[in-house]
Structures are given as C-alpha cells and as structure tokens.
Design an enzyme around this catalytic site. Structure first.
Site, PDB file in Angstrom:
ATOM      1  N   PHE A  83      56.913 -55.013  56.693  1.00  0.00           N
ATOM      2  CA  PHE A  83      57.333 -55.441  55.690  1.00  0.00           C
ATOM      3  C   PHE A  83      56.941 -55.260  53.760  1.00  0.00           C
ATOM      4  CE2 PHE A  83      57.645 -59.360  51.966  1.00  0.00           C
ATOM      5  CZ  PHE A  83      58.711 -60.128  52.744  1.00  0.00           C
ATOM      6  N   LEU A 110      56.683 -55.101  50.615  1.00  0.00           N
ATOM      7  CA  LEU A 110      56.988 -55.758  49.186  1.00  0.00           C
ATOM      8  C   LEU A 110      55.891 -55.743  48.481  1.00  0.00           C
ATOM      9  CD1 LEU A 110      58.276 -57.994  48.026  1.00  0.00           C
ATOM     10  CD2 LEU A 110      57.399 -59.702  49.122  1.00  0.00           C
ATOM     11  N   ILE A 159      49.965 -53.328  52.903  1.00  0.00           N
ATOM     12  CA  ILE A 159      50.932 -53.036  53.656  1.00  0.00           C
ATOM     13  C   ILE A 159      50.963 -53.549  54.830  1.00  0.00           C
ATOM     14  CG2 ILE A 159      53.677 -52.303  54.335  1.00  0.00           C
ATOM     15  CD1 ILE A 159      52.680 -53.537  51.628  1.00  0.00           C
ATOM     16  N   GLU A 199      50.633 -64.000  51.905  1.00  0.00           N
ATOM     17  CA  GLU A 199      52.217 -64.265  52.064  1.00  0.00           C
ATOM     18  C   GLU A 199      52.024 -65.979  50.910  1.00  0.00           C
ATOM     19  OE1 GLU A 199      53.712 -65.109  56.164  1.00  0.00           O
ATOM     20  OE2 GLU A 199      53.081 -63.584  56.284  1.00  0.00           O
ATOM     21  N   THR A 249      48.958 -66.784  47.721  1.00  0.00           N
ATOM     22  CA  THR A 249      47.811 -67.275  47.655  1.00  0.00           C
ATOM     23  C   THR A 249      47.858 -68.595  47.730  1.00  0.00           C
ATOM     24  OG1 THR A 249      48.228 -67.046  45.107  1.00  0.00           O
ATOM     25  CG2 THR A 249      47.202 -65.192  46.201  1.00  0.00           C
TER      26      THR A 249
END
Length: 396
Positions: free
Chosen positions: A128, A130, A166, A374, A376
C-alpha cells in the site's frame, strides 16, 4: 463499501481456523521470536506454513481464492497475531488489509481476476503505497502525480513521486500507488490509485529502514520515475476513487490494528503475571506485593476493555452502523492502552525487563509504532471529535 466477506464462514468453521491459528502462533512462532529478532526476517519455513494455512488471504473473499473471513472474524485473528512478534502479521497484513481491501472494495472485475487469487495465495505480495514525506495521516497532501497522455491503444499514465515507510516494499510484487491526477476541486480530491507491478521500469525500492522495533517487518522508501501504466491499472476505472478507497481501507484497517494491540497487550500481561508469580525479592514472590498486584490489575483492565471495544467496533462496521468514529475510537484507545500495558510489563520485570531477549523488552519497542501508522493518535482524536460535533450539528 460493503463488507463483501460477510456470512461466508460459519461459526463452527471459523472456530477451527482460529484454533489452528492460535496453535501456529503459540507453538511455532513464539519459540522462534528471538531468531526472528536477531535475523531481522521471518524464516522461510514459517512463511511457507502461514501461506499453506491461507493466512495471506484470510480476509479475501472466497470467490477470489481467500478464506472469506469478515471483519468480526478478522479481529479475532488479529488478537492471535498480536500475541507474538508483529513481523508475522506484517508479512501478510497488507495482502488482507489496506492493500487487498482496496482491490476487494473498489477494483474492477478484471482487476480482481488478475490479482486477487495471487494475493490470497501469497504468490503476490501487495503493498500500500500512500505515505509520502509531508503526506502521511492526511492523504489530501499527496504530491505524487499521475499524468495521462497518448491516444487510442497508446493511452498511458505516467506516475512520478516518492513514497516513504512503505510496508513490505522490499518483497512486494505489486504496489497500490496513490497519486494526484489534478488539484482538489469541487468534484473531489483528484486522487487516483494505480496497480503498479514492482518490476515496472522506473520503480526503485530503497534499502530496508532501520527501525526501533518490529524486526522482520520490512519497510522502505519507493520511488516512481515516470512509471508508465495503462488505463487498466487505474483502480475502479475512475480518477476520483483513490481518496475514498484510502479512507475506507484505512478505517477498516484501524479496527485490525486495535485488535492487534489487544493481542500484544494480552501477551505483555501474561508475561507479567508469569514473572510476578515466580520471581522473588527477599524470598517472597513479587506478585504478593500489593503495588505489583495493582500494576497487574491495571493491565488486566486495559486488556479487557480493549477486547470488548474491538469486538463492538467490528460489529458496528459489519452492520454499517459506524465506519468512521468507532474505528478511530478503537484504534486510539487500544494503541494507547497497549503502550501503557507494555510499560507496566517492563516495570513489573524490573531490570530484567530492560534486557534484550526478554519478551516484554521486545513488546515495549514493537507496540510504539501502533500509535503512529494507519493514522496517528492525534489524527484519530480529530476524526472522533470532529465527527461528534458534525453529527450534533446535523441534528439541530
């Protein structure tokens, strides 16, 4: 996004899956935690056993080759994964979670057919992509760009940008890359997500990050230098799906991280109780000292509260009642809770708790990251507080 794995696995069948997972974690992985920490990798035979058990695709729907567990079953699995080194869960976490769920929830049928079977079997590691320097918990700040050019059969997207921290990047076969196709406007954030094979020209993966903890769970920077992909790589075939896909996948993932935190807290508590019952001071087991008992009591209260919150949050997600405030609440409480429980575990152990090789020392370092990725704790507080205020305003 509907939870497409709902009602596909019976309670009886799931009990067998959970029992096998618990046995694997406690009898295969736990005895090898020191090896994983020292070597900074999960051994190949452990990875292969996890693959054969279907753990790379336990949350992928059965029609695409997975076990088809829903979110309420997912959290029970996560609480087992959290009981050992978090490198185990990280190995297949993105396949089942933030990467795999983007494809499950937003991919076209052709994209699902192309990738999900491999993701579910573990033949494909999905990552993922991002987070960027300057754009972490808030994807609206993305600077990676995707530019469309060409015509007819020659139409392609050119992706350029830099991603950071990542997970599974060093072993990834497929990156789900979030990129801006235009500035945000009244029509949306202008963020799309693309399926980019790791061996595509222009993709570069940096060296493994040297982290405080979670040895064996690999992260790295990933660069994209005019990486060209076709329209078939655009997830969902739409340029504005990316932001919604990221937010939905992250919200679901927050429930999983909360459950993982409960599992780690349970392990820290068990180690504390075991040590308190056997270690002595002046010939007396330290567990008979009231102040040590108070620390154990606080740990127990945190673990029980976290477990109940995670299960209720998963129920609310599955029913569709709350897919925003509850996941953030669970992640905030449980990740903060496990930090407190791990700190108390070190305190119960005294000097021994600060020695490398003692489980609570590893747990203390590992769980610190849970409050960061994912979203904080600070971002969760903004989501919760802002969401409550907006809900009250709508009712006026």
């Amino acid at each position: 996004m509907a939870d497409t794995t709902d009602d596909t696995v019976s309670d009886e069948d799931f009990a067998d899956v959970l029992s096998a997972t618990r046995d694997f974690v406690r009898n295969v992985v736990v005895p090898r935690e020191s090896e994983i920490m020292a070597d900074d990798r999960v051994p190949d035979d452990v990875r292969e056993q996890a693959r054969k058990m279907g753990l790379f695709g336990y949350a992928i729907p059965q029609e695409w080759g997975g076990l088809g567990l829903n979110i309420t079953q997912d959290v029970e699995m996560a609480m087992e994964f959290g009981y050992t080194t978090l490198a185990l869960r990280s190995m297949f976490g993105t396949n089942n979670g933030i990467a795999g769920q983007v494809l499950v929830g937003f991919g076209t049928d052709a994209q699902k057919a192309r990738w999900l079977d491999g993701i579910a079997s573990g033949d494909v590691v999905a990552s993922f992509a991002l987070t960027e320097p300057g754009a972490g918990s808030n994807p609206a700040g993305l600077r990676t760009k995707a530019v469309r050019d060409g015509s007819g059969d020659e139409v392609a997207w050119s992706i350029s940008g830099q991603k950071q921290y990542i997970t599974n990047a060093p072993t990834a076969d497929l990156f789900l890359v979030f990129a801006r196709t235009r500035p945000a406007d009244d029509d949306g954030q202008g963020i799309a997500v693309f399926l980019v094979p790791a061996d595509a020209p222009g993709v570069t993966v940096g060296p493994k990050d040297a982290k405080m903890g979670q040895e064996g769970a690999w992260t790295a920077d990933v660069g994209f230098d005019e990486v060209r992909v076709g329209d078939d790589a655009l997830v969902g075939g739409a340029v504005d799906i990316g932001y919604r896909a990221a937010m939905t996948s992250l919200a679901r993932g927050r429930i999983h991280i909360a459950a993982l935190s409960v599992g780690a807290a349970q392990r820290a508590l068990d180690e504390s109780v075991r040590y308190a019952a056997t270690a002595t001071q002046g010939g007396t087991p330290i567990g008979e000292f009231q102040l040590v008992q108070a620390m154990l009591a606080d740990q127990q209260a945190g673990v029980m509260a976290g477990r109940a919150l995670v299960r209720e949050t998963a129920r609310l997600w599955l029913s569709g009642e709350d897919r925003r405030i509850a996941p953030s609440t669970a992640k905030l409480f449980c990740t903060e809770m496990v930090g407190t429980v791990a700190d108390l575990a070190v305190q119960v152990h005294g000097g021994a708790g600060y020695i490398r090789g003692v489980p609570v020392e590893r747990i203390y370092r590992e769980v610190r990251l849970l409050r960061l990725y994912e979203g904080t704790s600070e971002i969760q507080r903004l989501i919760i507080g802002g969401g409550l205020v907006r809900a009250a305003q709508r009712e006026r």
